[in-house]
Enzyme design. Structure first.
Site, short mmCIF file in Angstrom:
data_model
loop_
_atom_site.label_atom_id
_atom_site.label_comp_id
_atom_site.label_asym_id
_atom_site.label_seq_id
_atom_site.Cartn_x
_atom_site.Cartn_y
_atom_site.Cartn_z
N HIS A 104 0.14 -33.65 -11.94
CA HIS A 104 0.94 -32.40 -12.19
C HIS A 104 0.58 -31.33 -11.53
O HIS A 104 -0.83 -31.09 -11.06
CB HIS A 104 0.94 -32.08 -13.66
CG HIS A 104 -0.43 -31.78 -14.26
ND1 HIS A 104 -1.13 -30.62 -14.19
CD2 HIS A 104 -1.38 -32.82 -14.64
CE1 HIS A 104 -2.50 -30.77 -14.70
NE2 HIS A 104 -2.24 -31.75 -15.03
N ASP A 106 1.15 -27.89 -12.14
CA ASP A 106 0.90 -26.75 -12.93
C ASP A 106 -0.61 -26.45 -13.47
O ASP A 106 -1.30 -27.90 -13.40
CB ASP A 106 1.83 -26.62 -14.28
CG ASP A 106 1.34 -27.65 -15.07
OD1 ASP A 106 1.51 -28.90 -15.13
OD2 ASP A 106 1.30 -27.39 -16.52
N ASP A 137 -8.21 -30.37 -11.54
CA ASP A 137 -6.98 -30.77 -12.63
C ASP A 137 -5.83 -30.11 -12.38
O ASP A 137 -5.72 -28.91 -12.85
CB ASP A 137 -7.67 -30.50 -13.86
CG ASP A 137 -6.59 -30.87 -15.11
OD1 ASP A 137 -5.68 -31.65 -14.98
OD2 ASP A 137 -6.64 -30.36 -16.26
N GLU A 172 2.57 -29.76 -17.47
CA GLU A 172 1.52 -30.52 -18.20
C GLU A 172 0.75 -29.85 -18.98
O GLU A 172 0.39 -29.98 -20.29
CB GLU A 172 0.86 -31.45 -17.43
CG GLU A 172 0.15 -32.75 -18.09
CD GLU A 172 -1.28 -32.26 -18.64
OE1 GLU A 172 -1.70 -33.02 -19.38
OE2 GLU A 172 -1.99 -31.34 -18.01
N GLU A 173 0.15 -28.74 -18.57
CA GLU A 173 -0.61 -27.73 -19.17
C GLU A 173 -0.13 -26.98 -20.27
O GLU A 173 -0.81 -26.38 -21.21
CB GLU A 173 -1.44 -26.89 -18.38
CG GLU A 173 -2.18 -27.53 -16.99
CD GLU A 173 -3.31 -28.51 -17.59
OE1 GLU A 173 -3.65 -28.63 -18.90
OE2 GLU A 173 -4.26 -28.91 -16.74
N HIS A 438 -10.34 -26.78 -17.13
CA HIS A 438 -9.75 -26.03 -18.12
C HIS A 438 -10.79 -24.87 -18.42
O HIS A 438 -10.22 -23.80 -18.82
CB HIS A 438 -9.41 -26.65 -19.52
CG HIS A 438 -8.53 -27.69 -19.30
ND1 HIS A 438 -7.66 -27.87 -20.63
CD2 HIS A 438 -7.52 -28.32 -18.45
CE1 HIS A 438 -6.81 -28.94 -20.45
NE2 HIS A 438 -6.58 -28.77 -19.09
#
Length: 469
Positions: A104, A106, A137, A172-173, A438
């Site tokens: 992903h 995003d 990520d 996704e996030e 994150h």
């Protein structure tokens, strides 16, 4: 009929693919840095044009990797357009398998900028790591796919024959709100024999891993009410306890004295085959000195094969806005990770029964179910998994890969499993325990990143040696 090799192909030229990855690696890292510079965040409170810019940049990279059938697609979510996904295809030849490569583009918001040691959207190399939001990520997952495809084409060209579908999601996030609809809308486009989800991590720096199990997830809210309205704590305090206190008493029943989840009806086992040393866990998770670890059984089992319940939000008056009143209501949100084999609906029902049975002092308890997701387990005896483990071992120069679980959940894996039941799903990744996905100072170990690119190139090369039907 498409056949997948039962064992890794002995004809794969490991040295040639390693040389191709190494020769291209500087460009791969520079392109990853360019992706990190684009703050594509799929949340409503952020500029959607930056997310579109991110998708366009990914599409350009994929075209540069030799795939010409590249599209940016999206589906609507209650009248609103979903996040832009990039889909590219190259058909398989001679009955060879098709591999769907997922990542992903995003990213999470940067959060508190004062916690970052570098600018979050300026990729910065330091001590063998690349820092920046999305560096690990999951923009590194995108570049692992791109780098692997370039190495594959450099060595094998059209002789590979393996079919490739790239699916780079754009929300996704934000919880993948249109993922299921997207799969159903473009099912024919995404059909594959093997699915590689590059959104996980390795055991530690220098030790690769194939993620072979995921815990499931249910969440929801619990509200405790004791009064119709707030009343003066001096005039009425004593005979009636405030809602925050009773909510705390209810929350305390979720775990026993050892720290194990105490909700009846939840699956649990102490069967994790990998040893995770307590000292390593404490360092990886930043547990403070003196804090005792919760639960019983091995650390790995507590992370992967047992349930884990966390309170992730509480609605009560803030300290700054507090007054001398007995609060009538208080609400908490829970997140419950489920052991593999646990039915999410049954787990949700178990939580509902528990909170009603443990209502403190006869308080009114309202239980509101939230999201739920299935757990996942890989059949490591399947051909694609065996080939992936071989590829990891070769890429890391003989280091034995760990078949690791993940304490977290990837809910969309259940959608992939349901809609593509014959596909073998492999969960790989480039993160390590210090990647801090994150969080502030997210980073990527560049040595392991190079190995991850090579491992995927080896996997694709070996799958491309499938015999003709």
């Amino acid at each position: 009929m498409t056949l997948i090799p039962e064992t890794p192909s002995p004809s794969v030229d490991v040295d040639a693919l390693r040389a191709a990855v190494d020769a291209d690696f500087v460009r791969t890292v520079e392109q990853l840095k360019s992706l990190v510079s684009i703050p594509g965040i799929a949340w409503d409170s952020f500029d959607p044009e930056r997310l579109n810019e991110s998708a366009e940049a990914v599409a350009a990279l994929i075209r540069g990797a030799g795939l010409t059938d590249v599209q940016i697609l999206r589906v609507d979510n209650n009248g609103k357009p979903g996040g832009p996904a990039v889909v590219a295809r190259r058909p398989a030849r001679d009955g060879k398998p098709t591999v769907l490569l997922y990542a992903h583009h995003d990213v999470q918001p940067p959060g508190d900028l004062s916690l970052w040691e570098t600018e979050p959207f300026v990729a910065t190399e330091r001590n063998g790591r690349l820092y920046g939001r999305g560096a690990a990520d999951d923009k590194a997952g995108i570049m692992a796919h791109v780098g692997a495809l370039r190495a594959l084409d450099s060595v094998l060209g059209e002789d590979s024959g393996v079919g490739i579908t790239l699916f780079i999601e754009g929300e996704e996030e934000a919880g993948s709100p249109t993922f299921r609809d997207f799969l159903e809308t473009y099912r024919d486009l995404l059909e594959a024999d093997v699915i590689v989800v590059a959104d996980s991590g390795n055991w530690k720096v220098g030790v690769p891993a194939l993620t072979t199990s995921l815990r499931g997830l249910v969440d929801g809210t619990v509200e405790v009410q004791v009064l119709d309205h707030a009343v003066h704590s001096g005039m009425f305090g004593g005979p009636v306890l405030d809602a925050p206190t009773l909510l705390a008493r209810l929350i305390s029943t979720f775990h026993d004295d050892a720290g194990d989840v105490a909700i009846e009806g939840l699956a649990s086992s102490d069967t994790a085959a990998v040893e995770y040393a307590e000292a390593d866990f404490r360092e990886d998770s930043s547990v403070l000195d003196g804090v005792q670890l919760a639960g019983t059984g091995s650390i790995a089992s507590r992370l992967w094969t047992k349930p884990a319940l966390s309170i992730i939000g509480i609605d009560v008056p803030s300290v700054d806005m507090s007054s001398n009143t007995i609060q009538p209501k208080a609400r908490a949100k829970f997140s419950l990770r489920l052991a593999p084999g646990q039915n999410p609906e049954e787990a949700m029902a178990a939580v509902g029964r528990h909170v009603q049975a443990h209502a403190p002092f006869g308080a009114k308890v309202t239980f509101t179910p939230g999201e739920q997701g299935q757990a996942f387990a890989t059949d490591t005896s399947a051909p694609a998994a065996r080939t992936a483990l071989w590829a990891l071992r070769e890429a890391w120069d003989g280091v034995e890969p760990v078949e690791s679980g993940m304490g977290g959940s990837i809910p969309f894996i259940a959608d992939l499993t349901e809609l593509f039941p014959s596909a073998q799903i492999l969960i790989t990744g480039v993160e390590d325990p210090d990647s801090r996905a994150h969080s502030a100072n997210e980073s990527l170990d560049l040595g392991d990143f190079r190995n991850a690119v090579l491992a995927e190139a080896l996997l694709l090369a070996s799958l491309g040696q499938a015999p003709q039907s």
